[in-house]
Design a protein around this motif. Structure first.
Motif, PDB file in Angstrom:
ATOM      1  N   ARG A  14       0.743  -1.234  -0.050  1.00 44.19           N
ATOM      2  CA  ARG A  14       0.133  -0.104  -0.152  1.00 44.19           C
ATOM      3  C   ARG A  14       0.870   1.197  -0.165  1.00 44.19           C
ATOM      4  NH1 ARG A  14      -3.167  -2.678   4.018  1.00 44.19           N
ATOM      5  NH2 ARG A  14      -4.979  -3.664   3.069  1.00 44.19           N
ATOM      6  N   THR A  15       1.862   1.245   0.734  1.00 44.29           N
ATOM      7  CA  THR A  15       2.896   2.338   0.807  1.00 44.29           C
ATOM      8  C   THR A  15       3.221   2.654  -0.611  1.00 44.29           C
ATOM      9  OG1 THR A  15       3.346   1.916   3.104  1.00 44.29           O
ATOM     10  CG2 THR A  15       4.734   3.293   1.871  1.00 44.29           C
ATOM     11  N   THR A  16       3.803   1.526  -1.048  1.00 47.12           N
ATOM     12  CA  THR A  16       4.497   1.610  -2.530  1.00 47.12           C
ATOM     13  C   THR A  16       3.455   1.953  -3.457  1.00 47.12           C
ATOM     14  OG1 THR A  16       6.096  -0.036  -1.929  1.00 47.12           O
ATOM     15  CG2 THR A  16       5.738   0.234  -4.449  1.00 47.12           C
ATOM     16  N   GLY A  17       2.381   1.624  -3.429  1.00 46.01           N
ATOM     17  CA  GLY A  17       1.130   1.992  -4.271  1.00 46.01           C
ATOM     18  C   GLY A  17       0.832   3.671  -3.949  1.00 46.01           C
ATOM     19  N   ARG A  18       0.761   3.891  -2.786  1.00 45.87           N
ATOM     20  CA  ARG A  18       0.555   5.635  -2.732  1.00 45.87           C
ATOM     21  C   ARG A  18       1.711   6.499  -3.519  1.00 45.87           C
ATOM     22  NH1 ARG A  18      -1.421   3.719   2.246  1.00 45.87           N
ATOM     23  NH2 ARG A  18       0.454   4.314   3.384  1.00 45.87           N
ATOM     24  N   LEU A  19       2.698   5.802  -3.282  1.00 46.93           N
ATOM     25  CA  LEU A  19       3.960   6.799  -3.763  1.00 46.93           C
ATOM     26  C   LEU A  19       4.101   6.662  -5.341  1.00 46.93           C
ATOM     27  CD1 LEU A  19       6.829   5.739  -1.040  1.00 46.93           C
ATOM     28  CD2 LEU A  19       5.562   7.906  -1.185  1.00 46.93           C
ATOM     29  N   THR A  20       3.477   5.701  -5.873  1.00 45.63           N
ATOM     30  CA  THR A  20       3.480   5.756  -7.110  1.00 45.63           C
ATOM     31  C   THR A  20       2.154   5.965  -7.900  1.00 45.63           C
ATOM     32  OG1 THR A  20       3.269   3.091  -6.836  1.00 45.63           O
ATOM     33  CG2 THR A  20       5.453   4.225  -7.135  1.00 45.63           C
ATOM     34  N   ALA A  21       1.090   6.360  -7.156  1.00 44.23           N
ATOM     35  CA  ALA A  21      -0.241   6.070  -7.525  1.00 44.23           C
ATOM     36  C   ALA A  21      -0.275   7.154  -9.147  1.00 44.23           C
ATOM     37  CB  ALA A  21      -1.002   6.848  -6.491  1.00 44.23           C
TER      38      ALA A  21
END
Length: 285
Positions: A14-21
């Protein structure tokens, strides 16, 4: 995978997803319902297609119904990267499509208007099942998950009207609110499919809606699968494995008197499905 490790993986993802949204794709189609009608089985069959990309973590993101306050960037973070889609497009010579499956979308009063606003051009797939069996299955499902405290299906049916009283008005008045019974105890209301489909036509357009009879999907999965690919404009690549998922044992048989009563209850609604399915529902033949 152990629960603690699984949670850690999900948090990292989720953290990675938010940073690369901003670098991620949004869905081009959604399976929006109905609950307990084969949505998981269809989702898993479609996810085997090399040009259909599923969410990174979960089958259903449930953004447009219960998480809309988190914002579109949060939603986008759940999906694959654009570079992944571009790589597949080069390999197969056809644009891949991304999707998710959240069966509460069809029933939630605000979900589909939100979808139409945020995902212009999106296509929707709806599976419909014998509403009597759907209701019975849903009760067993909610009981097993701990969201239902009434073990008797006939009694749960009696309680439904009171449990759902004012729910739609409350959800409309407070758009980010949740209503436990509307989500978990709508056994009969969720089976009145025509009521839920009719408002979709002006929002989405009839050409972007595909309504499938799950009875036919379970008896002729290859035929229904090919129809979905045609609807999506995708080539047939590979041969998916079709399996039924999330079956639940019933705590007790349904009384035949109640079955007859509910069959009559849904008669008018079922008749209206013919125009959506292009045929009489399988459970009415």
């Amino acid at each position: 995978m152990k629960p603690r490790l699984k949670r850690s993986v999900h948090v990292l993802s989720r953290t990675t997803g938010r940073l690369t949204a901003q670098s991620r794709v949004l869905p081009s189609f959604l399976i929006v319902g109905a609950q307990r009608s084969g949505t998981t089985s269809l989702y898993r069959a479609l996810a085997q297609h090399p040009l259909i990309l599923k969410p990174v973590l979960h089958k259903g993101v449930h953004y447009f119904d219960v998480a809309y306050d988190r914002g579109l960037l949060w939603y986008r973070a759940h999906f694959p990267l654009r570079v992944t889609a571009a790589r597949l497009a080069r390999r197969y010579g056809c644009r891949p499509q991304t999707f998710e499956s959240s069966p509460y979308y069809l029933f939630h009063p605000l979900a589909c208007p939100r979808i139409a606003w945020d995902l212009p051009g999106v296509k929707m797939i709806v599976l419909v099942r014998d509403p009597v069996e759907r209701a019975f299955s849903a009760h067993a499902h909610e009981l097993a998950r701990g969201f239902e405290t009434e073990p008797s299906f006939p009694r749960a049916v009696e309680l439904e009207e009171g449990r759902l009283a004012g729910a739609v008005a409350g959800l409309r008045a407070s758009p980010y609110s949740l209503h436990h019974s509307h989500r978990h105890h709508a056994y009969l209301a969720r089976g009145r499919y025509a009521e839920q489909l009719t408002p979709l036509e002006p929002l989405i357009g009839r050409d972007r809606l595909l309504v499938l009879d799950s009875g036919r999907f379970f008896t002729e999965p290859e035929v229904v699968y090919d129809r979905v690919l045609e609807f999506l404009g995708l080539p047939h690549i590979g041969d998916p494995v079709f399996e039924r998922h999330n079956a639940r044992p019933r705590p007790a048989p349904m009384p035949e008197s109640l079955r007859r009563e509910l069959t009559d209850h849904f008669a008018e609604s079922d008749a209206l499905l013919t125009s959506w399915l292009g045929a009489e529902p399988t459970w009415r033949r």
